[in-house]
Scaffold this motif. Structure first.
Motif, PDB file in Angstrom:
ATOM      1  N   GLN A  79      -3.285 -14.806 -55.834  1.00 14.82           N
ATOM      2  CA  GLN A  79      -3.810 -13.911 -54.795  1.00 14.82           C
ATOM      3  C   GLN A  79      -4.469 -14.728 -53.694  1.00 14.82           C
ATOM      4  O   GLN A  79      -5.207 -15.665 -53.949  1.00 14.82           O
ATOM      5  CB  GLN A  79      -4.830 -12.942 -55.396  1.00 14.82           C
ATOM      6  CG  GLN A  79      -5.278 -11.871 -54.421  1.00 14.82           C
ATOM      7  CD  GLN A  79      -6.196 -10.875 -55.093  1.00 14.82           C
ATOM      8  OE1 GLN A  79      -6.782 -11.146 -56.117  1.00 14.82           O
ATOM      9  NE2 GLN A  79      -6.321  -9.707 -54.497  1.00 14.82           N
ATOM     10  N   MET A  80      -4.139 -14.380 -52.449  1.00 10.98           N
ATOM     11  CA  MET A  80      -4.767 -15.030 -51.307  1.00 10.98           C
ATOM     12  C   MET A  80      -6.257 -14.716 -51.299  1.00 10.98           C
ATOM     13  O   MET A  80      -6.664 -13.602 -51.559  1.00 10.98           O
ATOM     14  CB  MET A  80      -4.118 -14.517 -50.008  1.00 10.98           C
ATOM     15  CG  MET A  80      -4.759 -15.031 -48.738  1.00 10.98           C
ATOM     16  SD  MET A  80      -4.573 -16.804 -48.516  1.00 10.98           S
ATOM     17  CE  MET A  80      -2.788 -16.929 -48.386  1.00 10.98           C
ATOM     18  N   HIS A 103       3.765 -10.046 -54.176  1.00 10.65           N
ATOM     19  CA  HIS A 103       4.264 -11.283 -53.577  1.00 10.65           C
ATOM     20  C   HIS A 103       4.331 -11.166 -52.060  1.00 10.65           C
ATOM     21  O   HIS A 103       3.907 -12.069 -51.331  1.00 10.65           O
ATOM     22  CB  HIS A 103       5.647 -11.605 -54.159  1.00 10.65           C
ATOM     23  CG  HIS A 103       6.112 -12.998 -53.889  1.00 10.65           C
ATOM     24  ND1 HIS A 103       5.399 -14.112 -54.291  1.00 10.65           N
ATOM     25  CD2 HIS A 103       7.215 -13.476 -53.260  1.00 10.65           C
ATOM     26  CE1 HIS A 103       6.042 -15.203 -53.938  1.00 10.65           C
ATOM     27  NE2 HIS A 103       7.140 -14.841 -53.304  1.00 10.65           N
ATOM     28  N   ASN A 130       0.843 -11.227 -50.508  1.00  8.07           N
ATOM     29  CA  ASN A 130       0.304 -12.587 -50.392  1.00  8.07           C
ATOM     30  C   ASN A 130       0.917 -13.332 -49.217  1.00  8.07           C
ATOM     31  O   ASN A 130       0.237 -14.094 -48.517  1.00  8.07           O
ATOM     32  CB  ASN A 130       0.544 -13.353 -51.691  1.00  8.07           C
ATOM     33  CG  ASN A 130      -0.360 -12.887 -52.816  1.00  8.07           C
ATOM     34  OD1 ASN A 130      -1.353 -12.206 -52.578  1.00  8.07           O
ATOM     35  ND2 ASN A 130      -0.022 -13.239 -54.039  1.00  8.07           N
ATOM     36  N   HIS A 172      -0.658 -11.826 -46.033  1.00  9.00           N
ATOM     37  CA  HIS A 172      -2.043 -12.298 -45.927  1.00  9.00           C
ATOM     38  C   HIS A 172      -2.097 -13.758 -45.506  1.00  9.00           C
ATOM     39  O   HIS A 172      -2.926 -14.156 -44.675  1.00  9.00           O
ATOM     40  CB  HIS A 172      -2.758 -12.110 -47.265  1.00  9.00           C
ATOM     41  CG  HIS A 172      -3.047 -10.684 -47.593  1.00  9.00           C
ATOM     42  ND1 HIS A 172      -3.455 -10.270 -48.848  1.00  9.00           N
ATOM     43  CD2 HIS A 172      -2.982  -9.562 -46.828  1.00  9.00           C
ATOM     44  CE1 HIS A 172      -3.640  -8.960 -48.829  1.00  9.00           C
ATOM     45  NE2 HIS A 172      -3.356  -8.510 -47.626  1.00  9.00           N
TER      46      HIS A 172
END
Length: 506
Positions: A249-250, A440, A443, A446
């Motif tokens: 996760q970002m 996916h 992310n 982001h």
């Protein structure tokens, strides 16, 4: 893996294959769903989840494969066949007539099933059924005037009234707030407890882990995990099954912020219905800053986004980019000054669905004569540029001449971001940029926003997804009833406090 006698299965699809224009969308995909359970169907954008369920509800005919309901083989070639077998699907895009009341919509869809012929009769049925299910639906409300969450409930009720006992919900919380999502998913659990088999198509791993009994995971049109008990899974295991690798996760990274780049001073904007949509909003964003604006839908976020992009007139107040007053400039002039926009509806406002990828990528640059003039457009150069972009942004299932409507949500969003996050970017306004995307794709989006901030862009992130706001933002405000709360560093505000502000209690 759970093994059960066939009579326990409400719905079985086995080794289903489907191609479109010679390209495989499903390859030997399978799913088995038990009566009385919530079964999560998980996968990336383009994994084949919706396609498989469209086969189940008769919108697509499979090229290969078999289907059974309650252990008995069935052949479903059209939606009416699915309804006759008790299968109903609530799609992401609701199939309701906005100018009709709830009762009129239900009458249109269910008059034959219910054996009623008048609005008053169907209103009584709606009231009785909605009270039993805890749906809180006003039969006399005009659909175009109720919230997205209320329309969601109408669609679910409509399926139940057609006699559906196998319910397929396609991304039911994609456009809902945390509280609205919780209400819908609680209803989903209640329907399963009532004996229905519910298939929940979602990208949100938290929802899978909290509300489903079992899970099937698809990747690239194939079934990767089947009938796994959710209690045996973790977020990391689900993410790895979806994308073939661990999907990290970002997280927000501290960056050195520059001078104030984007300033909004006391702007007021009328809502389309004539009332005040934005009431005296003031904020400032520094170069390199991601400023998150949270809020429950319907509190002025669309009007704010449209006003910042020059699509709605500002009645009072001023907006500045790098000290220049740009309050009353048109869209082209705003773009010339580096303002870029990621709309909440990627196909309604961002991309033209029937334009090809190179046309959608190049359309904004034609205004500045990058590809020639409107009279003589250099299409070959546009195709060359978009092919380089497709490779660098990893836009899957796409070539220069692919129509944008054929792309999955995540890949369409990558195309939009590739166009907007160009070298001239100075201010980015992103409105719900990951709505309806898988973990996916989220992310990836982001990461691109963070890169834009790292290059010095002033970024405004408008979202009703609190995880997104708290993950990405350097600072946060909340919109409530057209007003905006005090700007605070993300590190100094809790999720609970944001919830209070969203509800207007502070």
């Amino acid at each position: 893996m759970l093994i059960m006698d066939n009579q326990g299965f409400a719905l079985e699809l086995t080794q289903v294959s489907k191609q479109f224009d010679g390209r495989p969308a499903l390859s030997d995909a399978s799913i088995k769903v038990v009566w009385g359970e919530v079964h999560a169907l998980l996968g990336e954008n383009g994994a084949g989840k919706s396609t498989l369920m469209n086969v189940a509800c008769g919108l697509y005919s499979p090229d290969q494969g078999t289907m059974a309901v309650s252990g008995a083989p069935v052949s479903i070639s059209k939606p009416a066949d699915a309804i006759n077998h008790g299968i109903g699907m609530v799609h992401q895009h609701f199939k309701l007539v906005d100018r009709f009341t709830v009762s009129e919509n239900i009458l249109l869809a269910c008059s034959e099933t219910l054996g009623v012929s008048s609005v008053n009769e169907v209103a009584k049925v709606i009231k009785q059924k909605s009270e039993h299910m805890g749906l809180e639906i006003d039969p006399h409300a005009v659909v175009g005037e109720i919230s997205i969450a209320e329309r969601q409930r109408v669609e679910i009720l409509k399926m139940l009234l057609t006699g559906a006992r196998i319910l397929i919900l396609d991304e039911p919380t994609a456009v809902l707030t945390d509280l609205e999502s919780e209400n819908v998913l609680t209803l989903v659990r209640r329907m399963a407890a009532d004996g229905c088999a519910v298939i929940l198509i979602t990208h949100k791993l938290r929802e899978v882990l909290q509300y489903s009994d079992r899970v099937t995971v698809m990747r690239a049109g194939r079934t990767i995990l089947s009938q796994v008990q959710t209690s045996e899974m973790t977020r990391e295991k689900l993410a790895k099954a979806m994308v073939g690798e661990s999907a990290e996760q970002m997280t927000s990274q501290s960056r050195e912020l520059g001078d104030v780049r984007y300033v909004i001073e006391g702007i007021k904007v009328r809502s389309p219905s004539g009332g005040v949509g934005i009431d005296g909003v003031t904020l400032n964003v520094r170069a390199g800053e991601i400023y998150g604006i949270a809020g429950v839908g319907g509190n002025g976020q669309p009007q704010l986004a449209d006003a910042l992009m020059g699509l709605m007139p500002i009645e009072e107040g001023n907006i500045f980019i790098d000290g220049e007053n740009i309050s009353h400039l048109g869209v082209k002039a705003l773009r010339d000054r580096g303002l870029r926009f990621i709309p909440s509806d990627r196909f309604g406002s961002g991309l033209i669905p029937d334009f090809r990828a190179y046309e959608n990528y190049g359309v904004t640059r034609i205004l500045n004569n990058v590809y020639g003039s409107w009279i003589r457009v250099n299409r070959n150069r546009m195709k060359t540029d978009v092919n380089e972009t497709i490779e660098s942004y990893q836009i899957l299932g796409c070539v220069a001449v692919t129509k944008s409507r054929l792309l999955s949500g995540g890949n369409a969003q990558k195309l939009l971001l590739a166009r907007e996050l160009d070298s001239s970017l100075s201010v980015l306004v992103a409105h719900s940029p990951t709505r309806g995307l898988d973990v996916h794709a989220c992310n990836t989006v982001h990461g691109l926003i963070v890169k834009a901030a790292n290059r010095g862009a002033a970024c405004i992130l408008i979202s009703d997804d609190l995880e997104e706001i708290l993950t990405l933002s350097d600072s946060v405000s909340v919109m409530s009833r057209g007003k905006i709360s005090e700007k605070r560093p993300t590190s100094e505000i809790t999720r609970e406090k944001i919830g209070e502000l969203m509800l207007g209690h502070a």
